[in-house]
Enzyme design. Structure first.
Site, PDB file in Angstrom:
ATOM      1  N   LYS A  49      31.370  69.647  68.061  1.00  0.00           N
ATOM      2  CA  LYS A  49      31.621  70.239  66.610  1.00  0.00           C
ATOM      3  C   LYS A  49      32.465  69.621  65.505  1.00  0.00           C
ATOM      4  O   LYS A  49      33.545  69.169  66.149  1.00  0.00           O
ATOM      5  CB  LYS A  49      32.064  71.833  66.890  1.00  0.00           C
ATOM      6  CG  LYS A  49      31.955  72.730  65.461  1.00  0.00           C
ATOM      7  CD  LYS A  49      32.259  74.018  65.880  1.00  0.00           C
ATOM      8  CE  LYS A  49      31.710  75.143  64.946  1.00  0.00           C
ATOM      9  NZ  LYS A  49      32.356  74.975  63.542  1.00  0.00           N
ATOM     10  N   SER A  92      36.275  71.693  67.597  1.00  0.00           N
ATOM     11  CA  SER A  92      36.724  72.954  68.237  1.00  0.00           C
ATOM     12  C   SER A  92      37.169  72.765  69.767  1.00  0.00           C
ATOM     13  O   SER A  92      36.960  71.583  70.208  1.00  0.00           O
ATOM     14  CB  SER A  92      35.071  73.705  68.524  1.00  0.00           C
ATOM     15  OG  SER A  92      35.106  74.815  69.359  1.00  0.00           O
ATOM     16  N   GLU A 138      39.491  72.182  54.189  1.00  0.00           N
ATOM     17  CA  GLU A 138      40.186  73.656  54.703  1.00  0.00           C
ATOM     18  C   GLU A 138      41.574  73.500  54.135  1.00  0.00           C
ATOM     19  O   GLU A 138      42.403  74.431  53.739  1.00  0.00           O
ATOM     20  CB  GLU A 138      39.891  73.935  55.913  1.00  0.00           C
ATOM     21  CG  GLU A 138      38.409  74.196  56.274  1.00  0.00           C
ATOM     22  CD  GLU A 138      38.289  74.311  57.781  1.00  0.00           C
ATOM     23  OE1 GLU A 138      39.163  74.163  58.571  1.00  0.00           O
ATOM     24  OE2 GLU A 138      37.061  74.551  58.128  1.00  0.00           O
ATOM     25  N   HIS A 197      24.252  81.775  42.095  1.00  0.00           N
ATOM     26  CA  HIS A 197      24.520  83.072  43.056  1.00  0.00           C
ATOM     27  C   HIS A 197      24.186  82.695  44.337  1.00  0.00           C
ATOM     28  O   HIS A 197      23.705  83.532  45.034  1.00  0.00           O
ATOM     29  CB  HIS A 197      23.492  84.011  42.362  1.00  0.00           C
ATOM     30  CG  HIS A 197      23.567  84.521  41.004  1.00  0.00           C
ATOM     31  ND1 HIS A 197      24.308  85.355  40.470  1.00  0.00           N
ATOM     32  CD2 HIS A 197      23.220  83.852  39.871  1.00  0.00           C
ATOM     33  CE1 HIS A 197      24.522  85.589  39.021  1.00  0.00           C
ATOM     34  NE2 HIS A 197      23.423  84.925  38.767  1.00  0.00           N
ATOM     35  N   ASP A 225      87.204  69.392  36.989  1.00  0.00           N
ATOM     36  CA  ASP A 225      87.737  68.684  35.764  1.00  0.00           C
ATOM     37  C   ASP A 225      86.974  67.336  35.212  1.00  0.00           C
ATOM     38  O   ASP A 225      87.129  66.968  34.257  1.00  0.00           O
ATOM     39  CB  ASP A 225      89.095  68.435  35.867  1.00  0.00           C
ATOM     40  CG  ASP A 225      89.897  69.550  35.985  1.00  0.00           C
ATOM     41  OD1 ASP A 225      89.546  70.790  35.585  1.00  0.00           O
ATOM     42  OD2 ASP A 225      91.121  69.808  36.437  1.00  0.00           O
TER      43      ASP A 225
END
Length: 468
Positions: free
Chosen positions: A324, A318, A331, A188, A132
């Site tokens: 590495k 890694s 990503e 390409h 209300d």
């Protein structure tokens, strides 16, 4: 939440509600009815519900429809919701009734009980009533789409657009920094005529800037508010001036220009604006994905890849290969793209659904849109700060690779013709020589002519080499 309970009532009867909860019987029913995902609405949507309820109370107060004391208490309670003081009081699962009635009543009950408390009444007393008073002149069918648009446009304006602008700025900085770096172009994924690294980054900058404009173009439709249409768009039980006044208060609260919907039936029965706007988000996500992929390729190596740029060492790459380094931030951007594409499928399907006078996919539309906006905003900021701005050009290596490219033979076309240029390229590849060496050895060009025609930097500009 407390183990103690109080009794609250709704039209179906009594419900036991945790004593320290501001929500009431209808919210408790929804909590029990929808143990679906454990996902509840986040800060943006809860804030938007508070904004809508505050504006409605202000408009109804101005129109003399709610007593000032009650309206002011509702405004104060809604302000606390807007500020995030009661986010834990919104426990309803995203996957619920398609109109979002459960979330609307959740807001009504929390604000009503907190407002009652502010005027010295007991929680659950209904001194300030959730229907209300807090929901006066409203329906879930117009409140939820209004909150959807408010939350979505706020997220776009205050989170996404600034983040994309930051990313565009970072790419523009690298565009200038790398303008003198000549490298092998690639089409390409094969060697093509030379290009400046700065030119490639200029392309990336432009992609994001165009994405910003695409998102900005969705403002007009997202700024339309369904509030005032009540159940089916007719505006039954709502003062004629209510929608306009409420929209003005919402604009004042958010600092964003909102307005009453052009057509309340369209605003509640269809959510094309959400589909359109999320399409722009999907396109931006695709742009960021393309850029992230390109930068991963250009930084691949460091010894057996393209190696034309050096990526930042954000973390070890890694658990088994010492030394590495992986493009982890890029990503993350790739993964965000996939999630946004999935969200877009849900938004597109939901926006196209609903029967007759009501679209019944409002909660999932709101949730997916806001998740996409948050993901894109955060990933754009991180991408700019922790990846793009830390990139370095491997200029010397890029120059060496350009000189070895077979695509340099393209510049021979105007000088010796396509057929001879093709022979030069094939012989250079077969004998592991440069195009320059073969062109001179075969007598097609002198040393001086070769320097003019086969200048890689000049090849990055429009024109025909050798012309005066």
């Amino acid at each position: 939440m407390s183990d103690d309970y109080r009794t609250e009532r709704d039209s179906l009867g009594e419900m036991q509600v945790p004593t320290d909860a501001y929500w009431g019987a209808q919210t408790q029913r929804a909590v029990e009815n929808f143990p679906i995902s454990g996902i509840t609405f986040g800060r943006r949507f809860v804030r938007a519900l508070g904004v809508v309820k505050k504006a409605a109370a202000q408009a109804n107060r101005d129109l003399g429809l709610i007593p000032d004391e009650k309206a002011d208490a509702i405004v104060d309670a809604a302000d606390e919701v807007i500020a995030g003081d009661h986010d834990d009081q919104f426990p309803v699962d995203v996957f619920q009734t398609g109109s979002g009635t459960s979330s609307n009543m959740n807001a009504n009950e929390v604000i009503a009980n907190r407002a009652a408390e502010l005027v010295g009444a007991e929680i659950g007393s209904r001194e300030i009533h959730p229907n209300d008073h807090v929901n006066y002149g409203q329906s879930s069918n117009d409140v939820i789409p209004t909150a959807m648009h408010v939350a979505s446009l706020e997220a776009v304006e205050k989170d996404l657009l600034p983040a994309l602008s930051e990313l565009a700025e970072a790419l523009g900085e690298k565009e200038q920094e790398f303008d003198g770096v000549v490298k092998t172009g690639r089409t390409h994924l094969q060697d093509a005529t030379p290009v400046r690294l700065g030119q490639e980054f200029g392309g990336y900058r432009t992609q994001i800037e165009k994405g910003i404009r695409r998102v900005e173009h969705t403002r007009d439709h997202l700024s339309e508010l369904a509030l005032g249409g009540t159940a089916v768009g007719t505006g039954l039980n709502t003062h004629p001036e209510f929608p306009g006044k409420a929209a003005e208060y919402i604009s004042e609260e958010t600092g964003i220009e909102f307005r009453e919907a052009d057509n309340h039936f369209e605003a509640q029965a269809a959510h094309d604006a959400m589909g359109e706007a999320h399409g722009a988000l999907r396109t931006v996500a695709g742009s960021m994905n393309k850029i992230a992929n390109d930068l991963r390729l250009l930084a691949s190596g460091p010894r057996n890849g393209l190696g034309e740029i050096e990526q930042p060492e954000n973390q070890p790459g890694s658990s088994i290969m010492p030394g590495k380094i992986n493009p982890v931030v890029a990503e993350a951007v790739n993964q965000v793209h996939k999630q946004v594409v999935g969200n877009d499928a849900a938004v597109a399907a939901g926006a196209a659904e609903g029967q007759i006078d009501l679209n019944l996919y409002k909660p999932v539309l709101a949730h997916n849109f806001l998740e996409s906006t948050e993901l894109l905003s955060n990933s754009a900021t991180v991408f700019a700060d922790r990846f793009v701005r830390k990139l370095e050009a491997n200029e010397e290596f890029a120059a060496e690779q350009v000189e070895r490219s077979m695509a340099l033979a393209t510049a021979l076309n105007p000088a010796i013709g396509y057929d001879k240029a093709s022979k030069v390229a094939k012989k250079a590849l077969a004998e592991n020589k440069t195009v320059r060496e073969v062109a001179v050895d075969e007598g097609y060009l002198t040393e001086e002519e070769a320097d003019e025609v086969l200048d890689p930097e000049k090849m990055t500009h429009r024109g025909i080499l050798g012309d005066d």
